[in-house]
Design a protein around this motif. Structure first.
Motif, short mmCIF file in Angstrom:
data_model
loop_
_atom_site.label_atom_id
_atom_site.label_comp_id
_atom_site.label_asym_id
_atom_site.label_seq_id
_atom_site.Cartn_x
_atom_site.Cartn_y
_atom_site.Cartn_z
N MET A 1 12.28 -10.34 3.57
CA MET A 1 11.58 -9.35 3.26
C MET A 1 11.03 -8.39 4.28
O MET A 1 10.31 -8.91 5.23
N ASN A 2 11.22 -7.06 4.37
CA ASN A 2 10.75 -6.38 5.40
C ASN A 2 9.59 -5.46 4.97
O ASN A 2 9.96 -4.47 4.18
N LEU A 3 8.66 -6.03 5.30
CA LEU A 3 7.20 -5.46 4.55
C LEU A 3 7.06 -4.00 5.30
O LEU A 3 6.39 -3.03 4.50
N SER A 4 7.72 -3.52 6.20
CA SER A 4 7.37 -2.13 6.70
C SER A 4 8.04 -1.19 5.84
O SER A 4 7.72 -0.11 5.91
N GLN A 5 9.02 -1.81 4.97
CA GLN A 5 9.70 -0.92 3.98
C GLN A 5 9.13 -0.95 2.58
O GLN A 5 9.54 -0.36 1.49
N ILE A 6 7.97 -1.60 2.58
CA ILE A 6 7.21 -2.09 1.23
C ILE A 6 5.91 -1.24 1.48
O ILE A 6 5.32 -0.66 0.48
N ARG B 43 7.31 -13.55 -5.17
CA ARG B 43 8.19 -13.12 -3.99
C ARG B 43 7.51 -12.32 -2.94
O ARG B 43 7.43 -12.81 -1.72
N TYR B 44 6.40 -11.36 -3.65
CA TYR B 44 5.97 -10.62 -2.82
C TYR B 44 4.40 -10.75 -2.41
O TYR B 44 3.61 -10.41 -1.52
N GLY B 45 3.76 -11.48 -3.37
CA GLY B 45 2.33 -12.14 -3.28
C GLY B 45 1.42 -10.79 -3.01
O GLY B 45 1.38 -9.93 -3.68
N GLY B 46 0.77 -10.88 -2.13
CA GLY B 46 -0.34 -10.02 -1.37
C GLY B 46 0.12 -8.58 -1.41
O GLY B 46 -0.56 -7.36 -1.55
N ALA B 47 1.57 -8.66 -1.01
CA ALA B 47 2.20 -7.39 -0.49
C ALA B 47 2.26 -6.46 -1.92
O ALA B 47 2.44 -5.33 -1.88
N MET B 48 2.06 -6.99 -3.02
CA MET B 48 2.30 -6.27 -4.29
C MET B 48 1.02 -5.47 -4.65
O MET B 48 0.98 -4.91 -5.58
N LEU B 49 -0.06 -6.13 -4.17
CA LEU B 49 -1.62 -5.67 -4.57
C LEU B 49 -2.35 -4.88 -3.56
O LEU B 49 -3.27 -4.71 -3.56
N THR B 50 -1.42 -4.51 -2.47
CA THR B 50 -2.10 -3.71 -1.39
C THR B 50 -1.36 -2.21 -1.63
O THR B 50 -0.73 -2.08 -2.26
N TYR B 51 -1.59 -1.45 -0.59
CA TYR B 51 -1.28 -0.04 -0.36
C TYR B 51 0.35 -0.12 -0.01
O TYR B 51 0.50 -0.52 0.80
N GLY B 52 0.85 0.86 -0.94
CA GLY B 52 2.38 0.80 -0.56
C GLY B 52 2.77 1.97 0.21
O GLY B 52 2.10 2.84 0.39
N ILE B 53 4.08 2.17 0.48
CA ILE B 53 4.80 3.03 1.53
C ILE B 53 4.78 4.39 0.59
O ILE B 53 5.06 4.14 -0.80
N ASP B 54 4.71 5.19 1.35
CA ASP B 54 4.75 6.76 0.46
C ASP B 54 5.82 6.96 -0.22
O ASP B 54 5.75 7.56 -1.33
N HIS B 55 7.13 6.76 -0.04
CA HIS B 55 8.05 7.15 -0.58
C HIS B 55 8.29 6.27 -1.90
O HIS B 55 9.33 6.16 -2.74
#
Lengths: 383, 383
Positions: A1-6, B43-55
């Motif tokens: 998983m590439n967090l920089s693209q998420i 799969r994503y955990g906390g990455a699902m709950l924070t600020y996402g990438i602009d695109h």
């Protein structure tokens, strides 16, 4: 998983970047959200997946109203609260619907830099108002409003963050609130109150919102679950007078889209129903309060050398003013050379402030990292 | 659970209301969403709950790009696609960022009534362009553009639904697309293509999107998961030239909010990864195609009495034109007396069309109810 693209967050190896006003990824309430999602889909089924009601789902509006009733002197009536997709969406909606092309929007100087970006995307003119460690300079505001009215300019609203401001961490004092109330009553100034940091108090609960204490119709308060729960849910609420809520909730976007943030609204309604919200908020207060202290303690040696800051009573930020003789760009470069980063005051300002400062966020890193960062900053900046 | 305080849908007992262009609540993919939500949070955990990438998150952008590559002659490159919170949000964002106060926005007459509401909330002037059973009247469009340009008016864009239009169900013909391409090349007209019904084809796949066949930079295509998956997720995507995507994805709202619809984007990325999307779409095609047929069959007796409609090849709507001698309000009252409801053509029109029509949605009710509704309509309107 590439967090920089998420994620928006882009970390550079080895660098402690205190520029990011983001929560700690590893401390977000994944288990609570998981349980609430499962329970909400069981409870609501297809109703979670279709078009929602324009003001936002009643279970969450009621839960938020009960929360506000517990913590503020005034709770919204039905028709005085609506859900939003977070304060950024709320602000964009408000400026698009309540400001006319050419209107003035008053902003604090300094203020949240990305609110400036949202407002600059609208056909309005931003006029800065000074603020200091007691918040907005209300006497200056009064003068600016007088001048603008004499020029026949229409002021759409004042955008202010009176509680644990970004970037300064300052809270508008009780005396200033009284002064501001007087200006509002005399000039009919409209206020958009960004109340995003309200729940993140570390020593004592903050003063009530302007919305809850000012005359009906004068304040639109933007409440958010981004800092008290999770920004990725993109969920917040607006409290205001019934006519304003009717205009906002009755707009084409919400009519066509079926409200806003419908799925996550029911998810979070379930999280409230399970009683998780109060516990999560309480945990954040302990977590981020300790982080504030870790950074503050580590930076303390700089106070002997003319660096000053207001010990933040809440929120995410420590705003360190540089001594008059220190250059902003050079100071930033010095701490960057120590592999720490921060945001410079210029980013938050529409006009010169008479001082330079650095904004340090203490939200993303743990206490050990903040202590390390603080030590590196002291090492970089100590004469 | 009081659904009337959760959903936009407000049903009256005993009435079959074909006014609602909503999916069937009971056929939305609750189990798939449940499984995807659980898997995504794992799969994503906390990455699902924070600020996402602009695109918008890469896993979903890549899944959508692969889907488009399978079904259209052109797939977006990186930088040519971004996620949206549905087509309503995308349209509101586009008009706020790409139109200047006083600009003209061209709209089909008739067109989606709530898109009109979104556009009317912006400081632009709406100018209607006729359309018929072959879609937009491109010769009329050409004339209107010529006149507006002669008047030095700036046209921000044409808003069009070329595929399975709401309300008419019509698809812009291949010949008209060729004509439109010629107008675009000659006048530099910008098009916002609302492509929300693309996946809901019942007989054969539709013509490719304008975006995929027109010159780079001329078309902004609004794709949506509202009709092909679930509207409550508030999720869609935009394909356009890289400069336009950069402007939209680089706006203050997305910078401040951390993209848009971050949580549900990762949820749906997981749904794609599990292979559920193609199956859900295929099921919808069967489900709603049969419903179209049930309503069409039940209404057929009216064709002997001067009522006409284009058999819809996709989408949610059957657009029934009334014989010239029939009054719209009276006809609507007659079917309402039989406890059926519909939306009148006036709602979708900026100017008179020369005919009256009723829009019947065949999406919400099952075949038996649609047959019953059709029979009641025939009974009400037969001379």
């Amino acid at each position: 998983m590439n967090l920089s693209q998420i994620l928006q967050l882009q970390l550079r190896p080895g660098i402690i970047d205190l520029g990011w006003g983001h929560p700690d990824l590893t401390r977000l309430p994944v288990a609570s959200i998981q349980a609430a999602s499962t329970a909400a889909l069981e409870r609501y089924g297809g109703a979670m997946l279709t078009y929602g009601i324009d003001h936002g789902v009643e279970p969450l509006r009621h839960a938020l109203t009960a929360w506000i009733a517990q913590h503020e002197p005034r709770a919204p009536q039905d028709g005085e609260i609506m859900l939003s997709a977070g304060n950024s969406q709320a602000l964009a909606l408000i400026v698009s619907l309540l400001a006319q092309p050419g209107d003035v929007v008053l902003v604090e100087n300094p203020t949240y830099h990305l609110a400036l970006r949202i407002l600059r995307d609208a056909p309005v003119e931003l006029v800065p108002v000074p603020c200091d460690e007691s918040g907005l300079d209300v006497a200056a505001l009064d003068d600016i409003v007088t001048v603008l009215h004499a020029q026949q300019r229409r002021i759409a609203f004042l955008y202010t963050i009176p509680t644990f401001q970004n970037p300064t961490g300052a809270t508008l004092s009780a005396a200033r609130r009284q002064q501001l109330l007087e200006v509002v009553q005399r000039t009919s100034l409209r206020i958009v109150e960004d109340d995003v940091y309200r729940e993140l108090w570390y020593d004592a609960p903050p003063l009530p919102s302007l919305w809850s204490t000012f005359p009906d119709g004068s304040v639109i308060r933007l409440g958010s679950l981004a800092k008290s729960l999770a920004p990725g849910l993109r969920l917040g609420y607006i409290t205001a007078d019934a006519a304003t809520i009717a205009r906002l909730a009755g707009c084409g976007l919400l009519d066509s889209g079926g409200g806003i943030a419908h799925f996550q609204s029911l998810l979070v309604a379930e999280l409230f129903a399970r009683g998780d919200y109060a516990r999560i908020v309480a945990d954040y207060r302990v977590l981020y309060g300790r982080r504030r202290d870790a950074l503050h303690q580590a930076l303390l040696p700089l106070q002997q050398h003319g660096f000053t800051w207001h010990y933040p009573a809440g929120g995410y930020f420590l705003w360190m003013r540089l001594p008059a003789q220190r250059q902003l760009a050079e100071s930033l470069a010095l701490i960057q050379a120590q592999e720490v980063d921060a945001l410079p005051s210029t980013l938050f300002c529409q006009m010169p402030t008479g001082y330079s400062a650095l904004r340090f966020a203490f939200s993303l890193y743990d206490e050990a990292q903040l202590t390390e960062a603080g030590q590196r900053i002291v090492h970089a900046l100590r004469p």
